[in-house]
Design a protein around this motif. Structure first.
Motif, PDB file in Angstrom:
ATOM      1  N   UNK A 389       0.420  -1.330   0.093  1.00 41.58           N
ATOM      2  CA  UNK A 389       0.077  -0.109   0.036  1.00 41.58           C
ATOM      3  C   UNK A 389       0.821   1.657   0.362  1.00 41.58           C
ATOM      4  N   UNK A 390       1.721   1.371   0.737  1.00 42.69           N
ATOM      5  CA  UNK A 390       2.685   2.548   1.245  1.00 42.69           C
ATOM      6  C   UNK A 390       3.911   2.652  -0.745  1.00 42.69           C
ATOM      7  N   UNK A 391       3.742   1.630  -0.674  1.00 39.84           N
ATOM      8  CA  UNK A 391       4.927   1.619  -1.735  1.00 39.84           C
ATOM      9  C   UNK A 391       4.117   1.840  -2.937  1.00 39.84           C
ATOM     10  N   UNK A 392       2.725   1.285  -3.867  1.00 37.11           N
ATOM     11  CA  UNK A 392       2.048   1.668  -4.469  1.00 37.11           C
ATOM     12  C   UNK A 392       1.031   3.285  -4.952  1.00 37.11           C
ATOM     13  N   UNK A 393       1.210   3.447  -3.118  1.00 35.54           N
ATOM     14  CA  UNK A 393       0.595   4.820  -2.460  1.00 35.54           C
ATOM     15  C   UNK A 393       1.179   6.282  -2.780  1.00 35.54           C
ATOM     16  N   UNK A 394       2.930   6.080  -2.451  1.00 34.14           N
ATOM     17  CA  UNK A 394       3.802   6.700  -2.427  1.00 34.14           C
ATOM     18  C   UNK A 394       3.710   7.689  -1.693  1.00 34.14           C
ATOM     19  N   UNK A 395       3.653   6.850  -0.535  1.00 36.80           N
ATOM     20  CA  UNK A 395       3.229   7.349   0.697  1.00 36.80           C
ATOM     21  C   UNK A 395       4.558   7.044   1.860  1.00 36.80           C
ATOM     22  N   UNK A 396       5.135   8.027   2.340  1.00 43.31           N
ATOM     23  CA  UNK A 396       6.909   8.094   2.589  1.00 43.31           C
ATOM     24  C   UNK A 396       6.810   8.309   4.721  1.00 43.31           C
TER      25      UNK A 396
END
Length: 475
Positions: A389-396
């Motif tokens: 989810x984090x990788x796909x959403x670009x959330x860091x």
């Protein structure tokens, strides 16, 4: 959304063939009738309560007592290990789940005899206590006017926001100016005149729809002819589908991707439990909002099976993934190669008088596909882990900081609602590639979807919040 049952493949499934054995199922269910988003906080109405309760009764008759009974699942007294129920932290969705469960596992009176010889009966005629676990997706979704407001996925917001720059959107925004201007007298107790446009197509429709159901009178109701109501709904459908799914940029369909991951995860536990001789993990139920339906419809190409999948599902709609086999189960759980999956959908409240229908997935024509085929196709877009989810959403930031590729805490992107974008959404072909609104509108024009709605006034001085594009953390 209105289904006519015209397709042969979408035949009603009153019962399955005797040779079939249903081994488990996973359901995604929309909430029942509620108050309008424009007058948040929203609440489940008595009508909505009845809708989800009736749906629970139907699925009880299907999976616990009928010909499609899930093998090994308790009929009358709930066994919590067999049932998993989830919903976001949202009053309407949590209460809808409770109402459904009251129909699915109604009260069952039991008397316990204590050591001193006295008897104790359960309260409320044996009301069965079933926990509803929370999921991260869609928290507060029924209080939000814009489809991605409940999402913290940065790239999904960027993707959806691209819809507002598309030629199709701007053409309709321009061409429907006079149409929406005529609706101002109907909704001006809630919306400012400048907000009554195609940009707010869904919340305008939602307010009028609720009014048509609940109010005995509506301001300037003469404006709301059948043709006008139909166009209000059709425009809302096109608006929301454009925000929920795009053929060339499916990032905006993150809620559908998460649902796919949850379906796979639960059905895998059903299989593993069966293979180990356990009767646990039989039936998963998740309550959620229409955005997840639309996103998932697009991801599995359901409009190919029926064009009305472009439309927003009615209240209390449900879709189910049934795991079944035609192999002999007398000697235990069948081999994985003998497992099949069938997809069922019903628009609106399901009952014995109006049952779900089978539809083919992934652009195919088969009413059932092998588990292996189903699993492999779902894995192409399913999001099953926090890291994915984090990788796909670009959330860091926050929970995603540990997955940041540069090892930073993502503070530079902190303005982007739980994380910024280290991976830009692929929006290059969005404008032309959105499943053309002309196509969507043409498809929706083949059916009448007027679920009535009626209006309530907002307190003086309070105005509804209009939709806005995503700029940073707020949609």
């Amino acid at each position: 959304m209105k289904f006519t049952g015209a397709l042969a493949l979408a035949s009603a499934v009153a019962s399955t063939e005797a040779a079939e054995t249903v081994l488990g199922a996973y359901m995604f269910h929309r909430h029942g009738d509620r108050t309008p988003k424009a007058l948040a906080p929203t609440n489940l109405t008595a009508v909505g309560y009845e809708q989800v309760y009736t749906s629970g009764q139907y699925y009880r008759s299907r999976y616990l007592t009928g010909d499609s009974k899930i093998k090994g699942m308790n009929k009358d007294i709930v066994r919590l290990a067999q049932l998993a129920v989830t919903a976001p932290v949202d009053n309407v969705l949590q209460n809808s789940a409770q109402g459904f469960l009251q129909g699915f596992y109604p009260p069952y009176q039991q008397v316990q005899t204590l050591a001193n010889g006295s008897n104790v009966q359960a309260p409320m005629d044996g009301y069965q206590l079933i926990p509803i676990n929370t999921v991260d997706t869609g928290a507060g979704s029924e209080d939000n006017g814009w489809l991605q407001d409940a999402s913290t996925c940065a790239n999904a917001k960027t993707s959806s926001n691209a819809f507002f720059s598309s030629r199709e959107y701007n053409d309709l925004l321009s061409k429907t100016t006079d149409f929406y201007k005529a609706l101002v007298p109907v909704v001006n107790a809630t919306f400012d005149e400048e907000d009554v446009t195609f940009k707010n197509a869904y919340v305008v429709y939602d307010l009028i729809n609720v009014a048509e159901i609940h109010n005995s009178s509506i301001p300037s109701s003469d404006v709301l002819t059948d043709e006008t109501l139909f166009q209000i709904r059709t425009l809302a459908d096109a608006h929301e589908y454009g925000l929920a799914y795009n053929t060339s940029d499916n990032m905006r369909a993150i809620s559908g991707m998460q649902l796919a991951g949850e379906v796979l995860k639960y059905m895998n536990t059903t299989i593993k439990s069966g293979q180990s001789g356990s009767s646990a993990n039989k039936f998963g139920v998740q309550f959620g909002a229409y955005a997840t339906f639309l996103s998932f419809f697009g991801l599995v190409d359901l409009p190919h099976a029926n064009e009305t999948f472009y439309g927003v599902p009615d209240y209390a709609s449900s879709m189910v993934f049934e795991l079944f086999t035609t192999a002999d189960t007398s000697n235990g759980f069948p081999a994985t190669d003998d497992l099949q999956v069938r997809f069922l959908f019903h628009n609106g409240t399901t009952s014995n008088a109006s049952e779900p229908a089978v539809y083919p997935l992934f652009g195919g024509n088969d009413e059932a596909i092998s588990w292996n085929n189903f699993s492999n196709n779902m894995k192409k877009f399913a999001v099953s882990t926090t890291e994915q989810w984090c990788t796909k959403c670009g959330n860091t930031t926050g929970k995603c900081a540990q997955y940041s590729p540069d090892g930073t805490d993502g503070s530079a992107n902190a303005s982007s609602n739980n994380g910024g974008s280290h991976m830009s959404a692929t929006v290059g072909g969005v404008i032309g590639a959105f499943v053309t609104l002309a196509v969507v509108l043409g498809a929706l024009a083949t059916f009448m979807l007027l679920g009535g709605f009626r209006l309530a006034k907002k307190p003086r001085g309070a105005r509804a919040s209009p939709v806005s594009e995503v700029t940073g953390s707020k949609a």
